[in-house]
Write a protein that holds these residues in place. Structure first.
Motif, PDB file in Angstrom:
ATOM      1  N   GLY A  59       6.005  -5.504  19.647  1.00  0.00           N
ATOM      2  CA  GLY A  59       5.287  -5.315  18.506  1.00  0.00           C
ATOM      3  C   GLY A  59       4.322  -4.095  18.715  1.00  0.00           C
ATOM      4  O   GLY A  59       4.618  -3.395  19.877  1.00  0.00           O
ATOM      5  N   GLY A  60       3.481  -4.093  17.777  1.00  0.00           N
ATOM      6  CA  GLY A  60       2.732  -2.838  17.558  1.00  0.00           C
ATOM      7  C   GLY A  60       1.657  -2.888  18.777  1.00  0.00           C
ATOM      8  O   GLY A  60       1.383  -1.746  19.489  1.00  0.00           O
ATOM      9  N   THR A  61       1.287  -3.900  19.382  1.00  0.00           N
ATOM     10  CA  THR A  61       0.278  -4.094  20.104  1.00  0.00           C
ATOM     11  C   THR A  61       0.863  -3.291  21.484  1.00  0.00           C
ATOM     12  O   THR A  61       0.175  -2.610  22.261  1.00  0.00           O
ATOM     13  N   HIS A  79      -7.293   0.482  15.757  1.00  0.00           N
ATOM     14  CA  HIS A  79      -7.001  -0.871  15.933  1.00  0.00           C
ATOM     15  C   HIS A  79      -7.431  -1.356  17.200  1.00  0.00           C
ATOM     16  O   HIS A  79      -7.217  -0.577  18.241  1.00  0.00           O
ATOM     17  N   ASN A  84      -5.870   0.495   9.015  1.00  0.00           N
ATOM     18  CA  ASN A  84      -5.381  -0.830   8.368  1.00  0.00           C
ATOM     19  C   ASN A  84      -6.469  -1.252   7.420  1.00  0.00           C
ATOM     20  O   ASN A  84      -5.912  -2.266   6.488  1.00  0.00           O
ATOM     21  N   ASP A 135      -0.738   5.682  15.999  1.00  0.00           N
ATOM     22  CA  ASP A 135      -0.400   4.477  15.732  1.00  0.00           C
ATOM     23  C   ASP A 135      -0.118   4.411  14.193  1.00  0.00           C
ATOM     24  O   ASP A 135      -0.938   4.617  13.477  1.00  0.00           O
ATOM     25  N   VAL A 195       1.498   1.878  12.544  1.00  0.00           N
ATOM     26  CA  VAL A 195       2.041   0.576  12.258  1.00  0.00           C
ATOM     27  C   VAL A 195       1.663   0.087  10.902  1.00  0.00           C
ATOM     28  O   VAL A 195       2.329  -0.304  10.162  1.00  0.00           O
ATOM     29  N   GLN A 196       0.708   1.009  10.091  1.00  0.00           N
ATOM     30  CA  GLN A 196       0.495   0.767   8.944  1.00  0.00           C
ATOM     31  C   GLN A 196       0.854   1.845   7.973  1.00  0.00           C
ATOM     32  O   GLN A 196       1.178   1.571   6.630  1.00  0.00           O
ATOM     33  N   SER A 200       5.414  -1.342  14.141  1.00  0.00           N
ATOM     34  CA  SER A 200       5.739  -2.901  14.269  1.00  0.00           C
ATOM     35  C   SER A 200       6.401  -3.020  13.032  1.00  0.00           C
ATOM     36  O   SER A 200       6.301  -2.879  11.761  1.00  0.00           O
ATOM     37  N   HIS A 234       7.082  -6.329  11.523  1.00  0.00           N
ATOM     38  CA  HIS A 234       6.567  -7.332  10.679  1.00  0.00           C
ATOM     39  C   HIS A 234       5.507  -6.739   9.518  1.00  0.00           C
ATOM     40  O   HIS A 234       5.371  -7.347   8.424  1.00  0.00           O
ATOM     41  N   LYS A 235       5.069  -5.405   9.640  1.00  0.00           N
ATOM     42  CA  LYS A 235       4.296  -4.824   8.537  1.00  0.00           C
ATOM     43  C   LYS A 235       5.246  -4.277   7.501  1.00  0.00           C
ATOM     44  O   LYS A 235       4.772  -3.809   6.518  1.00  0.00           O
TER      45      LYS A 235
END
Ligand code: PLP
Length: 380
Positions: free
Chosen positions: A70-72, A96, A149, A174, A176-177, A197, A199-200
């Protein structure tokens, strides 16, 4: 009860139907992707096809995509890479938490760079800090998110990478968003590492990627087998990765629809400001993600708004965080210097691929009723 309106895509996007189908079909591919037999090769082929699709989303080389959980984990992998030696990590104050934790950098080798009241990193301060540490013999490792985010504020990543590279450093972003909401191109950004990531984007949860650029490398966080070109050991999450690939391909195609999403977001903001004229749209003066708005209602409690909207069938999230029983303003809004009484009433509304005008109408209807209840005299 009316149909629910889900307006919390920055928390997670609904699973896309095409992803669900591909994910379910891949569960039958039981071979270990590291095995040489036909079953293993089928699973390997599915992973490599997905890798090409994820690379396509950010215009990267296929072989530069490292799948993670994932992103984390992608952020942790980026921040682990340069921990040894004479490196100093710089990050914006609005990153984040998975970046703000500093990865393997010690607290004394990390510096937070402030942001402007609009939530954009202060590049002048960053440049000065880099100069200071350059003299001290440090190499800078800078982590700057592509977009925030909570507010959607887009950060000047390309400009930053130039400053960082001329100081002999590396830049991680990052994204992710930002991914799937604005066009991303590794080369144009000048990024040495970029986190994603699934799931976004309407993909499955628990899968992401760190994408490498400019020939950068990373030290594995998880050591063991030779998977992911020895950068992330462990048998791959084949179905998750395939789902990620499908989501990335659809998200890239959907970039063309972002104008429509932005128009719906603008309509929502306009409507909300008509209902509550003293409300504030945060980061409104800077370039933002087309799908995101952070609206603060002075004097209101974000939790009251979120719960009230939820009961009326609308899902949004709050811009404040609850820690040790006390509701505090989020670190993002605090870093922007947003006054406490405004930050306490901040909600984040984030749209996505399935958002329709009816969802905006549902939000505005529920918001109007809530404001009327909370402030009978103002709304009358
Ligand atoms: N980075 C940003 C900017 C995020 O918004 C998130 C999730 O909210 C993450 C990283 C973490 O991603 P994941 O949920 O895949 O671990």
């Amino acid at each position: 009860m009316n149909q629910r309106s889900y307006l919390d895509y920055n928390a997670t996007a609904p699973l896309r139907a095409e992803v669900r189908e591909a994910f379910a079909a891949t569960l039958y591919l039981y071979g270990n992707p590291s095995s040489v037999h036909a079953e293993g090769r089928a699973a390997r082929a599915a992973i490599e096809a997905a890798r090409a699709k994820v690379a396509g989303l950010v215009c990267a080389r296929t072989e530069d995509v490292i799948f993670t959980s994932g992103g984390t984990e992608a952020n942790a992998l980026a921040l682990a890479a340069q921990a040894g030696g004479a490196w100093h990590c710089y990050m914006s104050a609005v990153e984040h938490p998975s970046v703000l934790s500093g990865g393997r950098f010690y607290p004394e080798t990390t510096t937070r760079i402030p942001v402007t009241p609009d939530g954009v990193v202060d590049l002048e301060i960053l440049a000065k800090e880099l100069e200071k540490h350059h003299l001290g013999g440090w190499r800078p490792f800078v982590s700057l998110m592509a977009a925030n985010n909570e507010t959607g504020a887009i950060q000047p990543v390309a400009e930053t990478s130039k400053i960082v590279h001329s100081a002999g450093g590396l830049l991680h972003t990052d994204a992710v968003q930002a991914a799937g909401r604005i066009k991303l191109d590794m080369a144009a950004l000048g990024a040495d590492m970029l986190s994603l990531s699934a799931h976004k984007l309407g993909g499955p949860k628990g899968v992401g990627a760190l994408v490498l650029g400019n020939g950068a490398s990373v030290e594995p966080l998880v050591k063991g087998g030779a998977q992911e070109r020895r950068k992330r050991a462990g048998t791959e999450n084949v179905a998750g990765i395939v789902g990620f690939g499908v989501a990335a391909e659809l998200a890239a195609a959907d970039l063309a629809k972002m104008g429509t999403i932005a128009a719906l977001r603008n309509e929502l903001e306009k409507g909300a400001l008509t209902i509550a004229p003293d409300a504030v749209v945060l980061a409104a003066r800077v370039k933002r993600l087309p799908n995101t708005t952070c609206i603060a209602v002075p004097g209101a409690k974000a939790e009251t708004l979120v719960i009230g909207l939820d009961l009326a069938g609308v899902a949004v999230s709050s811009g404040s965080a609850c820690s040790s029983g006390k509701v505090e303003a989020s670190h993002v809004l605090s870093a922007m210097g947003v006054a406490e009484e405004i930050a306490q009433g901040a909600i984040r509304v984030s749209l996505g691929f399935a958002t329709k005008r009816a969802d905006i109408e549902n939000f505005l209807k529920a918001f109007a009723e809530l404001i009327k209840r909370l402030r009978p005299r103002v709304a009358a």
